[in-house]
Design an enzyme around this catalytic site. Sequence first.
Site, PDB file in Angstrom:
ATOM      1  N   GLU A 152      43.327  41.759  47.534  1.00  0.00           N
ATOM      2  CA  GLU A 152      44.988  42.637  47.289  1.00  0.00           C
ATOM      3  C   GLU A 152      45.268  43.525  46.135  1.00  0.00           C
ATOM      4  OE1 GLU A 152      48.344  40.775  44.237  1.00  0.00           O
ATOM      5  OE2 GLU A 152      47.542  39.065  45.083  1.00  0.00           O
TER       6      GLU A 152
ATOM      7  N   GLU B  80      54.421  46.593  41.700  1.00  0.00           N
ATOM      8  CA  GLU B  80      55.052  45.302  41.248  1.00  0.00           C
ATOM      9  C   GLU B  80      56.374  44.966  39.527  1.00  0.00           C
ATOM     10  OE1 GLU B  80      52.451  40.921  40.587  1.00  0.00           O
ATOM     11  OE2 GLU B  80      52.518  41.630  38.841  1.00  0.00           O
TER      12      GLU B  80
END
EC number: 3.2.1.81
Length: 453
Positions: A147, A152
């Site tokens: 990932e 974020e």
Amino acid sequence: MKGFTKHSILMACSIGLAINATAADWDNIPIPAELDAGQSWELQQNYSDSFNYSGKNSTFTGKWKDSYFHSWTGPGLTHWSSDESWVGDGNLIISASRRQGTNKVNAGVITSKTKVKYPIFLEASIKVSNLELSSNFWLLSENDQREIDVLEVYGGARQDWYAKNMSTNFHVFFRNNDNSIKNDYNDQTHFTPTWGNYWRDGFHRFGVYWKSPTDVTFYIDGQKTTKGAWSQVVMKDKDYTGAILDKSRYNMDQEAFIIIDTEDHSWRSEAGHIATDADLADSDKNKMYVDWIRVYKPTGGSTTPPTGDITPPSGYTNLQLAHSNRCVDVINGALWNGSTYQQYSCNTGNNNQRFKFTKIANNQYSINAKVSQLCMELASGSSANGAKVQQWICNHANSNQTWSLEDKGSNTFEIRNKQSGKCLEVANSSNANGGQIRQWACTGATNQRFKFL
């Protein structure tokens, strides 16, 4: 705002002004990532989108799924729903709402229909939501093991720090047979806004150049970040064993889907950081906007693949770092055993930076400093990451003074110690004068690549 600009262009068309119908919103925005010599960028149409249309038409469905790439409905209180994403006013809109009769949250998500793989540059212009939920732009391998999080952020977090600090993240997962997490090696790097007080205040550009499995660098508002690259992070299994990942064995080597979404993370909701019904119903807070996403691959150029052993110059030479363009330097021109090395601005007239490679065996050399006539040595023959590299009286029988040159392409090479098998590097990928030269497990990163100057 960008939506207004697009609306204005449509009005101009209606009164007969000529425009280029094929122009993309990003056409006049330079790509911030650097190409190798002779290369050029090639737009990847299957993943690039200006969202200059309404609804989920054939342009949208040709590139995107309005769901996750498999049946998972999301983390924590998240319930991904196709009703929470649409295209309008020149933007992709990702929204959230309360899932009726539950404490769960309906959340929007889109996923690329096919996977991308290095070398590739991705960048999106995004205005994050004003909710406790995270707004995200990320890459995930189909097996859920690799990932890369380009963005974020909890844009409307009541805890100010979280609203002001977005993160880039890496994860390497090891999973059980039922796909539950066995280990989660990860690292996060946080950034405050380049302008304004909060990331939710307007559109920002978030990008990543995934150049190779060991060379991944982030860009924010067109600027390369000075921290958080793959070569700089320490991947720790924080929640399970506390172990550190061996980055010489595991890296960002798997193709991945592009995902843009919003999520209610369990660690936050379990701690009481929950989006209220009022916030979820507030149309001024509950939306994340994506103006555009662009994806490019580098093509062509004179970049050469590894061809075999490297042959050093016969005389003295400088050793230049690929990541910083600075040179290996004997600190203060020291003349004694145990003195060490740094990187410093290159100067071919400075004897502190001049080194001679003496062949001991096939692709095995001693490295002799002109200023001191001492040899580069791995202190105590240590096999530890971070071990000291020092000068010492030359002894060609000592394997801790013997180094091999491993071709990495583009006229760069690694310098590996015979005794430990590990590489010379600049600590923490520093770009500054004074960056420490030390030993570390070989990762292929640019702070471990050298060239002759």
